[in-house]
Design a protein around this motif. Structure first.
Motif, PDB file in Angstrom:
ATOM      1  N   LYS A 239      20.902  -4.781   4.185  1.00  0.00           N
ATOM      2  CA  LYS A 239      20.252  -5.998   4.675  1.00  0.00           C
ATOM      3  C   LYS A 239      21.056  -6.621   5.798  1.00  0.00           C
ATOM      4  O   LYS A 239      20.494  -7.138   6.768  1.00  0.00           O
ATOM      5  N   ASN A 278      15.293   1.665  11.767  1.00  0.00           N
ATOM      6  CA  ASN A 278      16.009   0.640  11.002  1.00  0.00           C
ATOM      7  C   ASN A 278      16.508  -0.492  11.899  1.00  0.00           C
ATOM      8  O   ASN A 278      16.505  -1.661  11.495  1.00  0.00           O
ATOM      9  N   ALA A 281      13.319  -2.671  12.812  1.00  0.00           N
ATOM     10  CA  ALA A 281      12.876  -3.479  11.670  1.00  0.00           C
ATOM     11  C   ALA A 281      13.867  -4.594  11.376  1.00  0.00           C
ATOM     12  O   ALA A 281      13.471  -5.725  11.050  1.00  0.00           O
ATOM     13  N   TRP A 282      15.149  -4.302  11.494  1.00  0.00           N
ATOM     14  CA  TRP A 282      16.176  -5.323  11.242  1.00  0.00           C
ATOM     15  C   TRP A 282      16.089  -6.431  12.286  1.00  0.00           C
ATOM     16  O   TRP A 282      16.166  -7.616  11.948  1.00  0.00           O
ATOM     17  N   ARG A 284      13.488  -7.409  14.015  1.00  0.00           N
ATOM     18  CA  ARG A 284      12.284  -8.214  13.812  1.00  0.00           C
ATOM     19  C   ARG A 284      12.455  -9.180  12.648  1.00  0.00           C
ATOM     20  O   ARG A 284      12.006 -10.328  12.713  1.00  0.00           O
ATOM     21  N   ARG A 285      13.093  -8.727  11.595  1.00  0.00           N
ATOM     22  CA  ARG A 285      13.299  -9.606  10.438  1.00  0.00           C
ATOM     23  C   ARG A 285      14.228 -10.763  10.793  1.00  0.00           C
ATOM     24  O   ARG A 285      13.944 -11.926  10.485  1.00  0.00           O
ATOM     25  N   VAL A 286      15.324 -10.461  11.468  1.00  0.00           N
ATOM     26  CA  VAL A 286      16.270 -11.510  11.843  1.00  0.00           C
ATOM     27  C   VAL A 286      15.662 -12.421  12.911  1.00  0.00           C
ATOM     28  O   VAL A 286      15.894 -13.632  12.917  1.00  0.00           O
ATOM     29  N   GLN A 287      14.868 -11.843  13.802  1.00  0.00           N
ATOM     30  CA  GLN A 287      14.236 -12.642  14.859  1.00  0.00           C
ATOM     31  C   GLN A 287      13.369 -13.744  14.266  1.00  0.00           C
ATOM     32  O   GLN A 287      13.373 -14.884  14.753  1.00  0.00           O
ATOM     33  N   SER A 288      12.633 -13.422  13.218  1.00  0.00           N
ATOM     34  CA  SER A 288      11.783 -14.426  12.581  1.00  0.00           C
ATOM     35  C   SER A 288      12.615 -15.568  12.016  1.00  0.00           C
ATOM     36  O   SER A 288      12.244 -16.741  12.131  1.00  0.00           O
ATOM     37  N   GLN A 289      13.754 -15.242  11.426  1.00  0.00           N
ATOM     38  CA  GLN A 289      14.617 -16.270  10.852  1.00  0.00           C
ATOM     39  C   GLN A 289      15.259 -17.126  11.941  1.00  0.00           C
ATOM     40  O   GLN A 289      15.351 -18.351  11.806  1.00  0.00           O
TER      41      GLN A 289
END
Length: 303
Positions: A239, A278, A281-282, A284-289
């Protein structure tokens, strides 16, 4: 009656001064009014799409945006209408905070807060964040001492090989006005990032001063590809980088570089990241946060 101590100017001098009369003009009210600083405001370089985004296009500014968001801060205002020459030390980002939020602020300072706030350079942001959310432990959030030491190597790799490739393909403004402007937001020069060969110890070339900069483009691109490959392998399915249970400063730095690379117009840079699922995807996930922690500053205008 004139004062006996009044001085009278000679007629020739008085006539000369009359050639340059002093005019006064009424005050011009600006429609833009400064709003009292009630929440932290980060000054950044403009985003890739200023009308639809709040994330800076500059990797240095974006790194600090990610740092603030991943440390748990939210509802942070951002503004990009301040030129780099208006920032402290001519470098963005700057953080504008209310006086009452300064670490160690006395009760007198909190009561005398007039809304102007305090402007902090980038290197003082971690200290201010620690005062808001608490300081990190001796391991700085990493799983072990070895992971903390390893993070130093990754920082060096990102700010060396990856940054060199980003600067190499970064578009530059060639307009006539930009050449005349004394204030230009120039990135770190490429020759300051790449390593140079040792100077010759003998021969006629050692007597002549070096002129210009020779950059091996193929070597920079190859080192960049190896760095991205190593980054993908090290992340794996974790993560956070280096197996940390929560985000660290390294995650903020990695996100800043990945985001800028994925928005680069250079296909060579983007391809090395997009071919690794990977990393995409990582990011994009952090970008949202990170994006959710910021809002554009509102400009107050008179009716």
């Amino acid at each position: 009656m004139a004062s006996p101590f009044a001085l009278s100017l000679p007629q020739p001098l008085r006539h000369f001064f009359n050639l340059f009369p002093l005019y006064t003009h009424p005050v011009i009210d600006s429609p833009d009014k400064a709003r009292p600083v009630t929440s932290p405001t980060l000054w950044i370089s403009p985003p890739f799409s200023p009308d639809a985004d709040v994330l800076s296009s500059d990797v240095e500014c974006l790194k600090w945006q990610a740092y603030l968001a991943l440390r748990g801060l939210s509802d942070v205002a951002v503004r990009w209408d301040v030129a780099v020459d208006g920032a402290l030390d001519n470098r963005l980002p700057n953080l504008h905070v209310p006086l009452k939020t300064l670490p160690g602020a006395s009760p007198d300072v909190k009561q005398q807060d007039d809304g102007e706030g305090e402007l902090l350079p980038a290197h003082l942001i971690p200290e201010w964040v620690d005062g808001q959310v608490g300081g990190s432990d001796a391991l700085e959030g990493y799983a072990s001492e070895a992971a903390r030491d390893e993070s130093r190597a990754w920082v060096s790799l990102l700010e060396g090989n990856v940054h060199a490739a980003l600067v190499l393909h970064q578009p530059t403004s060639t307009s006539f006005l930009s050449l005349l402007s004394p204030y230009q937001n120039k990135p770190r020069p490429l020759e300051a990032v790449v390593s140079h060969p040792p100077a010759p110890l003998f021969g006629i070339s050692s007597l002549l001063p070096l002129y210009g900069t020779h950059v091996n483009v193929d070597a920079i691109e190859q080192q960049y590809k190896e760095a991205i490959s190593s980054l993908s392998e090290r992340l794996g399915t974790d993560k956070w980088f280096l197996g940390s249970s929560s985000p660290t400063a390294l995650d903020a730095l990695v996100f800043a570089y990945l985001h800028c690379i994925l928005h680069s117009k250079e296909h060579t840079l983007r391809f090395e990241v997009t071919r690794r699922v990977n990393l995409v995807a990582w990011e994009r996930r952090v970008q949202s946060q990170v994006r959710g922690a910021f809002r554009p500053v509102e400009v107050v205008r008179q009716p």
